[in-house]
Design an enzyme around this catalytic site. Structure first.
Site, PDB file in Angstrom:
ATOM      1  N   GLU A  13       0.851  -1.192   0.000  1.00  0.00           N
ATOM      2  CA  GLU A  13       0.000   0.000   0.000  1.00  0.00           C
ATOM      3  C   GLU A  13       0.886   1.240   0.000  1.00  0.00           C
ATOM      4  OE1 GLU A  13      -3.825  -0.399   2.348  1.00  0.00           O
ATOM      5  OE2 GLU A  13      -2.361  -1.270   3.703  1.00  0.00           O
ATOM      6  N   ASP A  21      -3.775  -6.478  11.312  1.00  0.00           N
ATOM      7  CA  ASP A  21      -4.657  -5.742  10.406  1.00  0.00           C
ATOM      8  C   ASP A  21      -4.840  -6.465   9.064  1.00  0.00           C
ATOM      9  OD1 ASP A  21      -6.191  -3.482   9.651  1.00  0.00           O
ATOM     10  OD2 ASP A  21      -4.472  -2.574   8.636  1.00  0.00           O
ATOM     11  N   HIS A  36      -7.036 -10.682   5.355  1.00  0.00           N
ATOM     12  CA  HIS A  36      -6.945 -10.463   3.906  1.00  0.00           C
ATOM     13  C   HIS A  36      -5.903 -11.368   3.217  1.00  0.00           C
ATOM     14  CE1 HIS A  36      -9.419  -7.185   4.912  1.00  0.00           C
ATOM     15  NE2 HIS A  36      -8.507  -6.264   5.105  1.00  0.00           N
TER      16      HIS A  36
HETATM   17  C1  BG6 Z   1      -8.334  -2.758   5.771  1.00  0.00           C
HETATM   18  C2  BG6 Z   1      -7.181  -2.393   6.652  1.00  0.00           C
HETATM   19  O1  BG6 Z   1      -8.996  -3.886   6.261  1.00  0.00           O
HETATM   20  O2  BG6 Z   1      -7.858  -3.015   4.449  1.00  0.00           O
HETATM   21  C3  BG6 Z   1      -6.456  -1.184   6.093  1.00  0.00           C
HETATM   22  O3  BG6 Z   1      -7.659  -2.114   7.966  1.00  0.00           O
HETATM   23  C4  BG6 Z   1      -6.031  -1.441   4.676  1.00  0.00           C
HETATM   24  O4  BG6 Z   1      -5.332  -0.857   6.915  1.00  0.00           O
HETATM   25  C5  BG6 Z   1      -7.210  -1.912   3.827  1.00  0.00           C
HETATM   26  O5  BG6 Z   1      -5.521  -0.225   4.147  1.00  0.00           O
HETATM   27  C6  BG6 Z   1      -6.767  -2.357   2.453  1.00  0.00           C
HETATM   28  O6  BG6 Z   1      -7.889  -2.616   1.655  1.00  0.00           O
HETATM   29  P1  BG6 Z   1      -7.945  -2.175   0.130  1.00  0.00           P
HETATM   30  O7  BG6 Z   1      -9.256  -2.680  -0.348  1.00  0.00           O
HETATM   31  O8  BG6 Z   1      -7.828  -0.685   0.124  1.00  0.00           O
HETATM   32  O9  BG6 Z   1      -6.790  -2.820  -0.538  1.00  0.00           O
END
Ligand code: BG6
Length: 550
Positions: free
Chosen positions: A266, A285, A290
């Protein structure tokens, strides 16, 4: 989630240039139909999640005709606001998406009919989430909603609130009699479903405890533990790629695969979430939720069918076979100040609500093993971090090299490996890197990439990532939601690391600059096994001249 997809028409060949219209794609073989009537109660009606994601997703569903014909949106919040103020705030946020290329929803204009369909019957209930009086008022209100708005007594409760409220809200709903799925006078059962946002627990014990408390009030089939990564089209399509093609499955195992790398990079920092992030960190997190979901999609066995039970069983098998990770196989990092996309950005320790000597990790990399027949001996390397050089999520599968290289002046060791890369975001697609002969009189080899981009084949639909998930809850389809036992398994895998970090001596942090690819120690994690990370770069597949990675 649908079991069939838009398939390219028979005989359609991949494009030379990335401009293919949807006309080469056969029409959908299945079309979705709207769910039956229901009320949707959002706890945290004034919160960010509701404004930025839930309501835009509901609007997109309304626009595509996939909301129930009879839907009553009910907002619950501590702050008092009437329905028209709430609708006005939500509309303001949606309006900011219109024509905004930075917004994932990319709406061209708000369609008034779709907006009215969503908001006409909306209402609000104000109160403190810890006050039992709130739930009594809510029960009376929902009774009235069912009577006047034809929602048949079906209710979806969405907990878009801080995790400390999950169990108390569910217990209070239970006490108020709002979770019982009784039959109505017509003999039909009124459904009650609860969507629980992440984080589901903070570690193994708290996840077990939360499961115990909510299961005392709800059947497992009423619980929808959400992980928004499963709402991403490209994540769902991993299963189609693997199991709708006969080509890849025979080589999808330890005989042919050397290792797998999963990267979720990110560019954002902690934004305004310092308070939450300080006691969460990158591991909690992102990883047991994920990143593990991505891993499960790649590693699971073929399901017996595309229904919730079959898919969740096979995913559950992956988590059960995942070895608990050893602290020596994990590297953590924290970003310091740096330059990102041409701008100077501050280090984590100077972000709002972050301690100046914080030990919270904003980056984590680890090596995992799956102890089963298919994957024994194949390492899975995962990494995720904030403030990295670019935003990119990919799953890269590296195949074993050719056994011999009968080419002059070429030994096997110098042949670049075959990579199959599933590009999850932002440029969704799939690419394959392989060797070809360079044109010319001498036999010389070159690595090239063959790339498929979703955008070349399918028209873009406005999507914030919650559409499929919300639709599925209304349809009663749990395929894309996590089962209680699998959530506990994922915490079990990372618990030894959480324990080790708890008692570890403070680290010298920060240890990577914002805008870099993470700490040096993460490179060593792979180097000690003779491997290296792929570059964190935007969509290598898009640019065949960029040369091979890895
Ligand atoms: C969230 C996390 O669940 O997912 C965040 O708490 C993260 O820290 C985000 O930035 C990332 O999701 P995406 O869909 O923006 O890739």
């Amino acid at each position: 989630m649908s079991a069939s997809s838009n398939a390219p028409s028979a005989g359609a060949t991949a494009p030379q240039a990335p401009v293919l219209s949807a006309s080469v794609v056969a029409p959908p073989r299945r079309t979705a139909k709207p769910p039956g009537p229901c009320a949707m109660v959002i706890f945290g009606a004034g919160g960010d999640l509701t404004k930025r994601l839930l309501v835009p997703a509901l609007y997109n569903l309304s626009h595509t005709g996939l909301l129930p014909e009879k839907l009553a949106l009910v907002g619950v919040d501590l702050v008092k606001q009437d329905a028209s103020t709430w609708a006005g705030n939500l509309r303001g946020m949606l309006q900011s998406f219109v024509g905004n290329p930075a917004s994932e929803s990319r709406i061209d204009a708000i369609d008034e009919k779709a907006w009215s369909h969503l908001t006409d019957g909306m209402s609000t209930v104000q109160g403190d989430l810890n006050d039992s009086g709130l739930y009594e008022r809510l029960r009376d209100h929902l009774h009235e909603v069912a009577r006047t708005q034809g929602t048949d007594g079906n209710i979806l409760f969405y907990l878009a609130v801080a995790d400390r409220f999950f169990a108390p809200i569910i217990e209070q709903l239970g006490h108020a009699g709002l979770l019982a799925q009784n039959e109505g006078e017509d003999g039909r059962r009124r459904w009650r479903r609860v969507v629980i946002e992440k984080p589901f627990g903070h570690d193994l014990d708290s996840a077990r405890n939360l499961n115990k408390r909510i299961r005392a009030c709800l059947e497992e089939e009423q619980i929808y533990r959400i992980d928004h990564f499963l709402g991403k089209e490209t994540v769902q399509s991993i299963l189609a790629f693997r199991f709708a093609n006969g080509l890849f499955e025979p080589i999808w195992n330890r005989d042919r695969i050397d290792h797998v790398q999963i990267t979720v990079a990110e560019t954002v920092g902690v934004e305004r979430r310092g308070k939450f992030y300080e006691h969460t960190g990158a591991l909690r997190d992102m990883v047991p939720n994920h990143v593990f979901q991505l891993l499960a999609m790649v590693a699971m066995e073929p399901p017996a069918g595309f229904d919730a039970r079959a898919i969740r069983n096979r995913k559950g098998d992956v988590f059960t076979s995942l070895c608990s990770v050893s602290p020596e196989d994990v590297v953590r990092g924290q970003y310091g100040p740096g330059t990102l996309l041409g701008h100077d950005v501050p280090g984590y320790r100077t972000e709002p609500d972050v301690a100046p000597d914080s030990q919270t990790e904003t980056y984590v990399a680890m090596r995992l093993s799956i102890d089963n027949w298919r994957w024994a001996g194949v390492p899975f390397y995962l990494r995720t971090g904030k403030r990295m050089s670019c935003r990119m999520t990919e799953i890269a599968i590296r195949f074993k090299p050719a056994p011999t290289a009968p080419f002059e002046a070429t030994d096997v060791a110098s042949l670049p490996p075959n990579w199959l890369v599933l590009h999850i975001q932002p440029d969704e697609g799939i690419s394959l890197q392989f060797e070809v002969k360079r044109p010319g009189p001498v036999v010389d080899l070159a690595a090239v990439r063959m790339a498929f981009h979703y955008r070349d084949w399918f028209p873009h639909e406005p999507n914030v990532g919650y559409e499929t998930l919300l639709y599925d809850v209304m349809m009663g389809d749990q395929t894309l939601f996590n089962r209680g036992d699998t959530v506990e398994e994922t915490w079990r895998v990372v618990q030894p690391v959480l324990d080790a970090w708890e008692s570890a001596a403070p680290l010298h942090l920060p240890n990577y600059a914002a805008g870099s690819d993470g700490p040096h120690a993460a490179d060593q994690l792979l180097e000690r096994e003779g491997r290296r990370w792929r570059k964190v770069e935007l969509e290598a597949a898009a640019d065949p001249n960029a040369g091979p990675s890895g």
